[in-house]
Design a protein around this motif. Structure first.
Motif, PDB file in Angstrom:
ATOM      1  N   MET A  99       9.729 -13.538   5.102  1.00 48.51           N
ATOM      2  CA  MET A  99       9.776 -12.812   3.838  1.00 48.51           C
ATOM      3  C   MET A  99       8.466 -12.967   3.075  1.00 48.51           C
ATOM      4  O   MET A  99       7.953 -12.009   2.496  1.00 48.51           O
ATOM      5  CB  MET A  99      10.946 -13.316   2.996  1.00 48.51           C
ATOM      6  N   CYS A 100       7.925 -14.175   3.096  1.00 48.35           N
ATOM      7  CA  CYS A 100       6.693 -14.456   2.365  1.00 48.35           C
ATOM      8  C   CYS A 100       5.533 -13.616   2.891  1.00 48.35           C
ATOM      9  O   CYS A 100       4.851 -12.924   2.126  1.00 48.35           O
ATOM     10  CB  CYS A 100       6.367 -15.942   2.467  1.00 48.35           C
ATOM     11  N   VAL A 101       5.303 -13.659   4.195  1.00 46.79           N
ATOM     12  CA  VAL A 101       4.174 -12.932   4.784  1.00 46.79           C
ATOM     13  C   VAL A 101       4.387 -11.423   4.658  1.00 46.79           C
ATOM     14  O   VAL A 101       3.434 -10.669   4.428  1.00 46.79           O
ATOM     15  CB  VAL A 101       3.969 -13.352   6.251  1.00 46.79           C
ATOM     16  N   SER A 102       5.634 -10.973   4.769  1.00 45.19           N
ATOM     17  CA  SER A 102       5.918  -9.546   4.616  1.00 45.19           C
ATOM     18  C   SER A 102       5.554  -9.057   3.220  1.00 45.19           C
ATOM     19  O   SER A 102       4.989  -7.973   3.048  1.00 45.19           O
ATOM     20  CB  SER A 102       7.399  -9.263   4.894  1.00 45.19           C
ATOM     21  N   ARG A 103       5.850  -9.861   2.213  1.00 49.58           N
ATOM     22  CA  ARG A 103       5.521  -9.460   0.843  1.00 49.58           C
ATOM     23  C   ARG A 103       4.012  -9.539   0.585  1.00 49.58           C
ATOM     24  O   ARG A 103       3.468  -8.741  -0.180  1.00 49.58           O
ATOM     25  CB  ARG A 103       6.293 -10.322  -0.155  1.00 49.58           C
ATOM     26  N   MET A 104       3.365 -10.502   1.216  1.00 47.76           N
ATOM     27  CA  MET A 104       1.902 -10.550   1.127  1.00 47.76           C
ATOM     28  C   MET A 104       1.313  -9.255   1.685  1.00 47.76           C
ATOM     29  O   MET A 104       0.436  -8.623   1.061  1.00 47.76           O
ATOM     30  CB  MET A 104       1.361 -11.741   1.923  1.00 47.76           C
ATOM     31  N   LEU A 105       1.776  -8.879   2.857  1.00 46.14           N
ATOM     32  CA  LEU A 105       1.296  -7.642   3.482  1.00 46.14           C
ATOM     33  C   LEU A 105       1.561  -6.429   2.607  1.00 46.14           C
ATOM     34  O   LEU A 105       0.690  -5.576   2.421  1.00 46.14           O
ATOM     35  CB  LEU A 105       1.993  -7.446   4.837  1.00 46.14           C
ATOM     36  N   ALA A 106       2.778  -6.353   2.070  1.00 47.09           N
ATOM     37  CA  ALA A 106       3.150  -5.204   1.255  1.00 47.09           C
ATOM     38  C   ALA A 106       2.249  -5.088   0.029  1.00 47.09           C
ATOM     39  O   ALA A 106       1.811  -3.988  -0.330  1.00 47.09           O
ATOM     40  CB  ALA A 106       4.613  -5.317   0.825  1.00 47.09           C
ATOM     41  N   GLY A 107       1.959  -6.223  -0.597  1.00 47.13           N
ATOM     42  CA  GLY A 107       1.128  -6.197  -1.789  1.00 47.13           C
ATOM     43  C   GLY A 107      -0.300  -5.782  -1.504  1.00 47.13           C
ATOM     44  O   GLY A 107      -0.869  -4.932  -2.208  1.00 47.13           O
ATOM     45  N   VAL A 108      -0.891  -6.365  -0.464  1.00 49.27           N
ATOM     46  CA  VAL A 108      -2.272  -6.026  -0.126  1.00 49.27           C
ATOM     47  C   VAL A 108      -2.382  -4.563   0.273  1.00 49.27           C
ATOM     48  O   VAL A 108      -3.310  -3.849  -0.144  1.00 49.27           O
ATOM     49  CB  VAL A 108      -2.799  -6.948   0.994  1.00 49.27           C
ATOM     50  N   GLN A 109      -1.431  -4.092   1.071  1.00 47.22           N
ATOM     51  CA  GLN A 109      -1.444  -2.682   1.477  1.00 47.22           C
ATOM     52  C   GLN A 109      -1.295  -1.766   0.273  1.00 47.22           C
ATOM     53  O   GLN A 109      -1.962  -0.722   0.165  1.00 47.22           O
ATOM     54  CB  GLN A 109      -0.323  -2.421   2.477  1.00 47.22           C
ATOM     55  N   MET A 110      -0.419  -2.149  -0.656  1.00 49.27           N
ATOM     56  CA  MET A 110      -0.202  -1.333  -1.837  1.00 49.27           C
ATOM     57  C   MET A 110      -1.481  -1.188  -2.661  1.00 49.27           C
ATOM     58  O   MET A 110      -1.845  -0.078  -3.079  1.00 49.27           O
ATOM     59  CB  MET A 110       0.902  -1.951  -2.701  1.00 49.27           C
ATOM     60  N   TYR A 111      -2.192  -2.305  -2.873  1.00 52.47           N
ATOM     61  CA  TYR A 111      -3.418  -2.239  -3.672  1.00 52.47           C
ATOM     62  C   TYR A 111      -4.534  -1.504  -2.935  1.00 52.47           C
ATOM     63  O   TYR A 111      -5.351  -0.812  -3.561  1.00 52.47           O
ATOM     64  CB  TYR A 111      -3.854  -3.637  -4.100  1.00 52.47           C
ATOM     65  N   GLN A 112      -4.557  -1.635  -1.624  1.00 55.88           N
ATOM     66  CA  GLN A 112      -5.551  -0.872  -0.868  1.00 55.88           C
ATOM     67  C   GLN A 112      -5.299   0.630  -1.028  1.00 55.88           C
ATOM     68  O   GLN A 112      -6.231   1.416  -1.220  1.00 55.88           O
ATOM     69  CB  GLN A 112      -5.499  -1.262   0.611  1.00 55.88           C
ATOM     70  N   ASP A 113      -4.029   1.027  -0.976  1.00 56.79           N
ATOM     71  CA  ASP A 113      -3.677   2.438  -1.140  1.00 56.79           C
ATOM     72  C   ASP A 113      -3.971   2.929  -2.558  1.00 56.79           C
ATOM     73  O   ASP A 113      -4.461   4.048  -2.755  1.00 56.79           O
ATOM     74  CB  ASP A 113      -2.197   2.655  -0.815  1.00 56.79           C
ATOM     75  N   LEU A 114      -3.663   2.091  -3.562  1.00 56.43           N
ATOM     76  CA  LEU A 114      -3.936   2.472  -4.945  1.00 56.43           C
ATOM     77  C   LEU A 114      -5.432   2.686  -5.172  1.00 56.43           C
ATOM     78  O   LEU A 114      -5.848   3.671  -5.805  1.00 56.43           O
ATOM     79  CB  LEU A 114      -3.415   1.390  -5.894  1.00 56.43           C
ATOM     80  N   LEU A 115      -6.239   1.764  -4.647  1.00 58.01           N
ATOM     81  CA  LEU A 115      -7.687   1.893  -4.833  1.00 58.01           C
ATOM     82  C   LEU A 115      -8.244   3.102  -4.082  1.00 58.01           C
ATOM     83  O   LEU A 115      -9.220   3.717  -4.523  1.00 58.01           O
ATOM     84  CB  LEU A 115      -8.396   0.615  -4.380  1.00 58.01           C
ATOM     85  N   GLU A 116      -7.621   3.428  -2.964  1.00 55.81           N
ATOM     86  CA  GLU A 116      -8.063   4.619  -2.222  1.00 55.81           C
ATOM     87  C   GLU A 116      -7.844   5.875  -3.061  1.00 55.81           C
ATOM     88  O   GLU A 116      -8.712   6.750  -3.129  1.00 55.81           O
ATOM     89  CB  GLU A 116      -7.302   4.731  -0.903  1.00 55.81           C
ATOM     90  N   VAL A 117      -6.690   5.952  -3.729  1.00 55.55           N
ATOM     91  CA  VAL A 117      -6.412   7.100  -4.591  1.00 55.55           C
ATOM     92  C   VAL A 117      -7.380   7.127  -5.763  1.00 55.55           C
ATOM     93  O   VAL A 117      -7.958   8.168  -6.099  1.00 55.55           O
ATOM     94  CB  VAL A 117      -4.952   7.052  -5.099  1.00 55.55           C
ATOM     95  N   LEU A 118      -7.582   5.971  -6.402  1.00 52.09           N
ATOM     96  CA  LEU A 118      -8.459   5.902  -7.571  1.00 52.09           C
ATOM     97  C   LEU A 118      -9.917   6.199  -7.211  1.00 52.09           C
ATOM     98  O   LEU A 118     -10.672   6.732  -8.030  1.00 52.09           O
ATOM     99  CB  LEU A 118      -8.356   4.517  -8.216  1.00 52.09           C
ATOM    100  N   SER A 119     -10.301   5.877  -5.976  1.00 55.87           N
ATOM    101  CA  SER A 119     -11.684   6.090  -5.545  1.00 55.87           C
ATOM    102  C   SER A 119     -12.046   7.568  -5.449  1.00 55.87           C
ATOM    103  O   SER A 119     -13.232   7.914  -5.414  1.00 55.87           O
ATOM    104  CB  SER A 119     -11.929   5.418  -4.187  1.00 55.87           C
ATOM    105  N   THR A 120     -11.055   8.435  -5.419  1.00 56.09           N
ATOM    106  CA  THR A 120     -11.356   9.868  -5.401  1.00 56.09           C
ATOM    107  C   THR A 120     -11.883  10.342  -6.752  1.00 56.09           C
ATOM    108  O   THR A 120     -12.499  11.404  -6.844  1.00 56.09           O
ATOM    109  CB  THR A 120     -10.106  10.680  -5.025  1.00 56.09           C
ATOM    110  N   SER A 121     -11.632   9.533  -7.809  1.00 55.13           N
ATOM    111  CA  SER A 121     -12.086   9.908  -9.151  1.00 55.13           C
ATOM    112  C   SER A 121     -13.080   8.924  -9.739  1.00 55.13           C
ATOM    113  O   SER A 121     -13.769   9.247 -10.717  1.00 55.13           O
ATOM    114  CB  SER A 121     -10.882  10.004 -10.105  1.00 55.13           C
ATOM    115  N   LEU A 122     -13.148   7.712  -9.163  1.00 54.28           N
ATOM    116  CA  LEU A 122     -14.009   6.661  -9.714  1.00 54.28           C
ATOM    117  C   LEU A 122     -14.877   6.066  -8.612  1.00 54.28           C
ATOM    118  O   LEU A 122     -14.457   5.986  -7.456  1.00 54.28           O
ATOM    119  CB  LEU A 122     -13.162   5.537 -10.336  1.00 54.28           C
ATOM    120  N   SER A 123     -16.069   5.630  -8.996  1.00 55.76           N
ATOM    121  CA  SER A 123     -16.924   4.904  -8.060  1.00 55.76           C
ATOM    122  C   SER A 123     -16.972   3.438  -8.481  1.00 55.76           C
ATOM    123  O   SER A 123     -16.660   3.106  -9.626  1.00 55.76           O
ATOM    124  CB  SER A 123     -18.334   5.493  -8.052  1.00 55.76           C
TER     125      SER A 123
END
Length: 205
Positions: A99-123
């Protein structure tokens, strides 16, 4: 010795010391070594977060430490579509290594995806995205070498961030909230790395 090497050696010392003192069965050496590298990356991310925030956010008076204004901006979270970080808990009979490692993965993946979306408008988010990508690789390796099956928490939820980014102000607010939450999540990750040995092999299959 440069700063990166010092951080790596210190992280290795702290992690190894906690493993040696743990009463539970030790985790595989490859898991421990990868966890040390992952922890060092999290430390690096924390160090570059202020620069990334300064490079992307131009709203006057808004910083990573402006807690009062951030509290007010949190009211915009539902309309912006910024999700909350996965919750990382202390080890227990009901919160396994899986459960611990799964949540670590989920969090890191989530922030990577969020930054990918934000990078389309911000540098200015490129270094963070690169480090998060490397961190995701390390945590996936931890999961692999410990033969963890996962509990479904590493399945990243769909993001509705794009529909909320209707103007420059909302983009920057979303970026500020994302970076603020990412900093808190990184602190949670560091605390979790320190207690990983106490999970032992309980979550392994």
């Amino acid at each position: 010795m440069d700063t990166w090497a010092a951080v790596f050696l210190l992280s290795h010392f702290l992690f190894t010391s906690s493993v040696q003192s743990a009463p539970t069965p030790s985790l595989p050496p490859a898991f421990q070594e990868t966890a040390v590298r992952a922890n060092a990356l999290v430390e690096k991310i924390l160090k570059i977060l202020p620069a990334a925030h300064s490079a992307t956010i131009s709203i006057q008076g808004l910083s990573l430490d402006s807690s009062t204004q951030t509290s007010n901006l949190h009211l915009m979270e539902p309309s912006l579509g910024v999700p909350a970080s996965p919750f990382l808990k202390q080890p227990s009979a009901h919160f396994t290594l899986d459960m611990c490692v799964s949540r670590m993965l989920a969090g890191v993946q989530m922030y990577q995806d969020l930054l990918e979306v934000l990078s389309t408008s911000l540098s200015g988010l490129e270094d963070l995205r690169s480090d998060l990508r490397d961190l995701l690789t390390h945590i996936n390796k931890m999961k692999e070498v410990a033969q963890l099956e996962g509990d479904g928490s590493d399945q990243n939820p769909s993001l509705d961030l794009v529909s909320g980014l209707k103007d420059s102000y909302r983009v920057q607010v979303a970026a500020h909230l994302t970076l603020t939450q990412l900093r808190s999540f990184c602190h949670d990750l560091i605390r979790t790395f320190r207690v990983l040995p106490s999970y032992g092999a309980a979550g392994a299959r």
